[in-house]
Design an enzyme around this catalytic site. Sequence first.
Site, short mmCIF file in Angstrom:
data_model
loop_
_atom_site.label_atom_id
_atom_site.label_comp_id
_atom_site.label_asym_id
_atom_site.label_seq_id
_atom_site.Cartn_x
_atom_site.Cartn_y
_atom_site.Cartn_z
N LYS A 89 38.45 36.05 43.51
CA LYS A 89 37.44 37.30 42.81
C LYS A 89 36.86 37.90 43.82
CE LYS A 89 37.76 34.67 38.48
NZ LYS A 89 37.19 33.41 37.88
N GLN A 122 31.77 30.31 36.83
CA GLN A 122 33.06 29.72 37.04
C GLN A 122 33.29 28.26 36.05
OE1 GLN A 122 35.91 31.33 38.53
NE2 GLN A 122 37.13 29.59 37.62
N ASP A 178 33.07 37.93 31.47
CA ASP A 178 34.04 36.80 30.90
C ASP A 178 34.18 37.09 29.47
OD1 ASP A 178 35.57 35.48 32.62
OD2 ASP A 178 34.31 33.67 32.85
#
Length: 296
Positions: free
Chosen positions: A54, A98, A121
């Site tokens: 990422k 994460q 997200d």
Amino acid sequence: MAAELIDGKAFAAKVRGKVAEHVARLKEEHDITPGLAVVLVGEDPASQVYVRSKGKQTVEVGMNSYEHKLDVDTSEADLLALIDQLNNDPAVHGILVQLPLPKHLDEDLVINSIAPEKDVDGFHISNVGLLGTGQKSMVPCTPLGCLMMLRDYHGSLSGMDAVVIGRSNIVGKPMAQLLLGDSCTVTIAHSRTKDLPDVVRRADIVVAAVGRPEMVPGDWIKEGATVIDVGINRVERDGKNKLVGDVDFASASERAGAITPVPGGVGPMTIACLLANTVTACCRANKLAEPEGLTA
Ligand code: NAD
């Protein structure tokens, strides 16, 4: 008939190209550089790989990447304090924590402490509600990537019968909402669904998000259907480690009209959509026009 391959790798490169163009324009015309902060707690090897990937792709499209690596025993208070700091940092437009988090941390509490407008997200309860009511939201990256590929392949999805296999909060449910938003007739199938083969056989669009290697055989697929395989399963074949999807690719591609491979299908689209969400969040924060084709 052999199905057309939907090449997620090539499509993701196109999405990254669009993001990079928009980032360059934001810098040139407004002196703004979008920034993405990624928070990793602990040393889970798969998470480390994702976070590295990422960060690398964020920088490649011209955005700023801020990585925060915290010890596995970081307290909830310390993690929430970091998120609060990132929420208030004007250089940070997207925040991603994460997952999975170590067991002593409450995932829901942590995710819901991210400012919804920075929740790239799309897991914050506000974004879930906005998506569910058809309002502008941050859309979870994996389903967004699937939607982009379906729109690109079909143009309009209106009136199509779609079956989503799997009802998780990160893939199945938001995928179903997005398909509904595009006027599909949507069925969500799951582990308790009766006659799953019959349900899948009705579908013009099948999205498989289960996590069981090759559980969908070709004879469940309606002739000419479009198959999006979200599953990523590590299996051993002929003494070698291999990645396979939730769909039996060989037999399904004999019947489908189009299909995504694993690897090289949905996987690469997920990070591309994370970058897309970050540039969208940056535009919204600065009240600027959003890039076209990068949101739901
Ligand atoms: P999950 O375990 O949270 O959910 C799985 C779902 O499958 C559940 O809702 C369950 O009801 C359903 N299910 C289980 N057994 C079933 C059965 N026999 N028949 C029908 N449904 C059944 O998983 P998830 O997080 O949604 O991920 C699903 C898969 O997608 C995994 O392989 C995961 O690795 C992959 N994934 C890929 C990406 C990507 O970037 N490509 C992103 C997220 C998840």
